[in-house]
Write a protein that holds these residues in place. Structure first.
Motif, short mmCIF file in Angstrom:
data_model
loop_
_atom_site.label_atom_id
_atom_site.label_comp_id
_atom_site.label_asym_id
_atom_site.label_seq_id
_atom_site.Cartn_x
_atom_site.Cartn_y
_atom_site.Cartn_z
N ASN A 4 0.83 -1.21 0.00
CA ASN A 4 0.00 0.00 0.00
C ASN A 4 0.87 1.26 0.00
O ASN A 4 1.83 1.36 0.74
CB ASN A 4 -0.89 0.02 1.24
N ILE A 5 0.49 2.22 -0.84
CA ILE A 5 1.13 3.53 -0.80
C ILE A 5 0.30 4.51 0.02
O ILE A 5 0.82 5.45 0.61
CB ILE A 5 1.35 4.06 -2.24
N LYS A 34 -2.83 0.62 -3.49
CA LYS A 34 -1.54 -0.04 -3.65
C LYS A 34 -0.66 0.70 -4.65
O LYS A 34 -1.16 1.39 -5.54
CB LYS A 34 -1.75 -1.49 -4.11
N LYS A 35 0.64 0.57 -4.49
CA LYS A 35 1.58 1.16 -5.43
C LYS A 35 1.33 0.60 -6.82
O LYS A 35 1.20 -0.61 -7.00
CB LYS A 35 3.02 0.88 -4.99
N ASP A 70 2.61 6.25 2.51
CA ASP A 70 3.87 5.53 2.67
C ASP A 70 4.30 5.48 4.13
O ASP A 70 5.48 5.65 4.47
CB ASP A 70 4.97 6.18 1.83
N GLY A 71 3.32 5.30 5.01
CA GLY A 71 3.58 5.19 6.44
C GLY A 71 3.63 6.51 7.19
O GLY A 71 3.66 6.51 8.41
N PRO A 165 5.80 12.57 -9.27
CA PRO A 165 5.14 12.21 -8.01
C PRO A 165 4.91 10.71 -7.89
O PRO A 165 4.90 9.99 -8.90
CB PRO A 165 3.80 12.95 -8.11
N ASP A 166 4.68 10.27 -6.66
CA ASP A 166 4.37 8.86 -6.42
C ASP A 166 2.94 8.52 -6.83
O ASP A 166 2.64 7.38 -7.16
CB ASP A 166 4.56 8.52 -4.93
#
Length: 235
Positions: A4-5, A34-35, A70-71, A165-166
């Protein structure tokens, strides 16, 4: 699928209406992204889908619950820190474009890079790569008033990806476009997703959601009422 992102846990967003009444726009929503996933949030006007992505992207803070990117917990960041985090990690594509009409295409795409530590040469390279990615190289010196609706939306996508960007959030990105232009924009999103970008799209267009997304989340009255995987994965 990868890890997971982005995770939203028990998200609630309330607004006060008068002294006694609260309006519940988002009500106890749990969501995991999810990524590398292409997820569509599908719902009618007023269902809460735009508010949900504003919470997930840190544009709004939840009344209750938390968002983990990302946490990292977004609500624990100060406003300026959160703005810098968004600029570095998140791209936005809006239905209403939000571009500078007096700037040409190059300067519009350059804008998010102005608060980065990149050199001028690095910025130039990033801008040119982003513009080429969306096939606007021949319009690089044109202003939005000299461009079609589809070209303007592609310009918005270039601006969204220039910081590498992510994740990209798109809020009704084809809402103001004709069907053929909409298809071109959706194919561009598909191309970005195949290049590894995580995409979260808000839409009321069920056909686009089902055809292009990996996962469709249905929302109504601020609650998730259904989820559907549109593709098969080995998990």
């Amino acid at each position: 699928m990868e890890s997971n992102i982005l995770v939203g846990k028990e998200l609630c967003k309330e607004y006060k209406r008068g002294k006694r009444n609260n309006v519940h726009v988002i009500n106890n929503v749990n969501i995991e992204i999810k990524k590398g996933e292409f997820i569509s949030i599908l719902g009618r006007s007023g269902s809460g889908k735009t508010t949900l992505i504003q919470l997930l992207s840190g544009l709004l803070l939840p009344t209750k619950g938390e968002v983990l990117f990302d946490g990292k917990q977004l609500s624990s960041m100060r406003e300026k820190e959160r703005a810098r985090f968004r600029n570095k990690n998140i791209g936005f594509v809006f239905q209403s474009f939000y571009i500078e009409k007096n700037f040409n295409a190059y300067d519009n795409v350059l804008f998010p890079l102005l608060i980065t530590d990149l050199s001028n040469a690095e910025r130039k390279e990033r801008v040119e790569q982003a513009i080429e990615m969306v096939d606007l190289k021949n319009r690089i010196t044109h202003r939005p008033t000299e461009m079609s609706g589809g070209e303007i939306q592609r310009l918005c996508i270039a601006r969204a990806i220039v910081n590498e960007p992510d994740i990209i959030f798109a809020d009704e990105p084809t809402g103001q476009l004709d069907s053929q232009t909409s298809k071109c924009i959706m194919e561009l999103f598909k191309k970005l997703n195949e290049c590894g970008k995580t995409l979260v799209m808000v839409t009321h267009n069920e056909k686009d959601a089902m055809e292009y997304s990996d996962n469709v989340v249905r929302i109504c009255d601020g609650k998730i009422i259904g989820k559907m995987w549109t593709k098969e994965y080995d998990i």
